[in-house]
Design a protein around this motif. Structure first.
Motif, PDB file in Angstrom:
ATOM      1  N   PHE A 190       0.847  -1.189   0.000  1.00  0.00           N
ATOM      2  CA  PHE A 190       0.000   0.000   0.000  1.00  0.00           C
ATOM      3  C   PHE A 190       0.886   1.244   0.000  1.00  0.00           C
ATOM      4  CE2 PHE A 190      -1.957   3.410   2.590  1.00  0.00           C
ATOM      5  CZ  PHE A 190      -2.951   3.771   1.698  1.00  0.00           C
ATOM      6  N   THR A 191       0.577   2.159  -0.885  1.00  0.00           N
ATOM      7  CA  THR A 191       1.350   3.404  -0.996  1.00  0.00           C
ATOM      8  C   THR A 191       0.395   4.584  -1.017  1.00  0.00           C
ATOM      9  OG1 THR A 191       2.992   2.249  -2.353  1.00  0.00           O
ATOM     10  CG2 THR A 191       3.095   4.665  -2.323  1.00  0.00           C
ATOM     11  N   SER A 192       0.712   5.593  -0.208  1.00  0.00           N
ATOM     12  CA  SER A 192      -0.029   6.859  -0.217  1.00  0.00           C
ATOM     13  C   SER A 192       0.967   7.973  -0.509  1.00  0.00           C
ATOM     14  CB  SER A 192      -0.708   7.095   1.132  1.00  0.00           C
ATOM     15  OG  SER A 192      -1.316   8.370   1.174  1.00  0.00           O
ATOM     16  N   ILE A 193       0.638   8.821  -1.490  1.00  0.00           N
ATOM     17  CA  ILE A 193       1.564   9.873  -1.912  1.00  0.00           C
ATOM     18  C   ILE A 193       0.764  11.070  -2.407  1.00  0.00           C
ATOM     19  CG2 ILE A 193       1.775   9.111  -4.322  1.00  0.00           C
ATOM     20  CD1 ILE A 193       4.814   9.655  -4.061  1.00  0.00           C
ATOM     21  N   LYS A 194       1.394  12.238  -2.445  1.00  0.00           N
ATOM     22  CA  LYS A 194       0.730  13.454  -2.896  1.00  0.00           C
ATOM     23  C   LYS A 194       1.115  13.766  -4.342  1.00  0.00           C
ATOM     24  CE  LYS A 194      -0.982  14.319   1.212  1.00  0.00           C
ATOM     25  NZ  LYS A 194      -2.413  14.171   1.497  1.00  0.00           N
ATOM     26  N   MET A 195       0.103  14.029  -5.154  1.00  0.00           N
ATOM     27  CA  MET A 195       0.310  14.541  -6.501  1.00  0.00           C
ATOM     28  C   MET A 195       0.170  16.056  -6.439  1.00  0.00           C
ATOM     29  SD  MET A 195       0.920  13.659  -9.660  1.00  0.00           S
ATOM     30  CE  MET A 195       0.805  14.358 -11.310  1.00  0.00           C
ATOM     31  N   MET A 196       1.196  16.786  -6.907  1.00  0.00           N
ATOM     32  CA  MET A 196       1.210  18.235  -6.796  1.00  0.00           C
ATOM     33  C   MET A 196       0.815  18.882  -8.119  1.00  0.00           C
ATOM     34  SD  MET A 196       2.117  18.375  -3.652  1.00  0.00           S
ATOM     35  CE  MET A 196       2.354  20.138  -3.438  1.00  0.00           C
TER      36      MET A 196
END
Length: 354
Positions: free
Chosen positions: A110-116
């Motif tokens: 599981f990966t959580s990341i921010k798209m800017m």
């Protein structure tokens, strides 16, 4: 509305593991899209309900499911039940303020990341949370809103470009993460140009507009740093964790991803330091200009203080003063006073002292 902190008041006193949507709703309806593919075939469908997914799970070698809209917690629960996703993972997906992270289990990543994103009109950064849940042959991505950020990857799948159709589903996840990190670098280059352009402006004409631009860039850069710093830490975990979902053939790609995001982080730190130095240079220039102004005003004062002193002692009470006989001498005096004031203000304006 705060950007640096997502308020968690809705999660107060809630039992852990109960998904609750935290953030701002960015979509009216939730959309489910599925792409099934292998080396030779590909199919794309848009579904109305989670139950329809069951009809496609055994049809294709590799499956990419994309869900736009996180506000529908019931739908997320149905997805979690269908794919046996832990409730704590679902809680992280529904929380748009979740810190970027990587969680590697026995049969999932599981990966959580921010798209800017950069709003060009107001030069303001915005973030969207992207969550990815990977199993042996299925990748599920969760986005806050509909968009075309992953469209280049879909085009590569459709047109059979690159390795994405030939490698397993983990490589697809790498491609998505690589696109997000590449966007980090693009945004940093855009910001870098603006920061470097300020160098000459600060030296030539330091003014309040320049100061406002420096402070605005510092705020945006800090916001960017808030997303990229934990993302860098999260992506570095791909090298530390051992899992069968990442093969030896794919590991080098994730190592390269770590190098890319490290470059973005280094740029953030470099431009952050540069802005601090620019602020120091601006303050120094302003102080130097103030010293120059005070020096000139002091010269004026030194010249006129003795004159004022002499006039104060003797006054103008002489018997023969030609102007006393002028009928309009009073108005001439006021004209000279006003003319002197205008000339001095004009000179100060010309020198950009105010």
């Amino acid at each position: 509305m705060t950007r640096f902190i997502t308020k968690q008041k809705h999660t107060k006193h809630v039992i852990p593991g109960n998904p609750i949507f935290v953030g701002n709703q960015k979509e009216e309806n939730t959309r489910i899209r599925l792409i099934g593919y292998d080396t030779n075939t590909i199919a794309e469908v848009e579904l109305q309900t989670v139950s329809e997914l069951s009809d496609y799970l055994n049809k294709y070698e590799k499956i990419w499911i994309n869900i736009d809209g996180l506000h529908d917690v019931k739908l997320l629960g149905e997805v979690g039940k269908l794919f046996t996703i832990h409730t704590l993972v679902l809680e992280d997906i529904a929380n748009t303020g979740q810190r970027p992270k990587v969680d590697i289990g026995e049969d999932y990543i599981f990966t959580s990341i921010k798209m800017m994103f950069l709003d060009e009109k107001i030069h303001r950064l915005e973030a969207e949370q992207i969550s990815m849940y990977l199993t042996k042959n299925i990748l599920i991505t969760f986005q806050e809103k509909q968009g075309d950020i992953f469209e280049p990857i879909r085009e590569r799948l459709r047109n059979k470009k690159g390795r994405v159709r030939n490698y397993n589903i983990t490589y697809l996840k790498y491609c998505l993460l690589d696109l997000i990190v590449d966007n980090y670098n693009f945004l940093m280059e855009t910001f870098g140009e603006k920061v470097e352009d300020l160098e000459d402006k600060i030296l030539l004409e330091p003014n309040k507009d320049i100061l406002a631009e420096i402070n605005k860039n510092k705020i945006e850069l800090n916001y960017f740093r808030k997303a990229i710093r934990p993302a860098r830490e999260a992506i570095s975990n791909f090298k530390d964790f051992k899992t069968d979902l990442i093969s030896k053939k794919e590991q080098p790609f994730f190592n390269d991803l770590q190098d890319l995001i490290q470059r973005s982080y280094d740029l953030v730190e470099n431009y952050k330091n540069m802005l601090s130095e620019q602020l120091t240079v601006y303050s120094t220039n302003v102080n130097n200009r103030l010293n120059d102004i005070m020096k000139i005003l002091t010269i004026f004062s030194v010249v006129f203080i003795p004159i004022t002193f002499i006039a104060g002692i003797y006054g103008t009470n002489f018997e023969y003063i030609p102007e006393l006989t002028y009928r309009s001498g009073y108005f001439v005096m006021w004209g000279v006073i006003l003319f002197t004031v205008v000339v001095m203000l004009g000179y100060f304006k010309y020198k950009k002292w105010f």
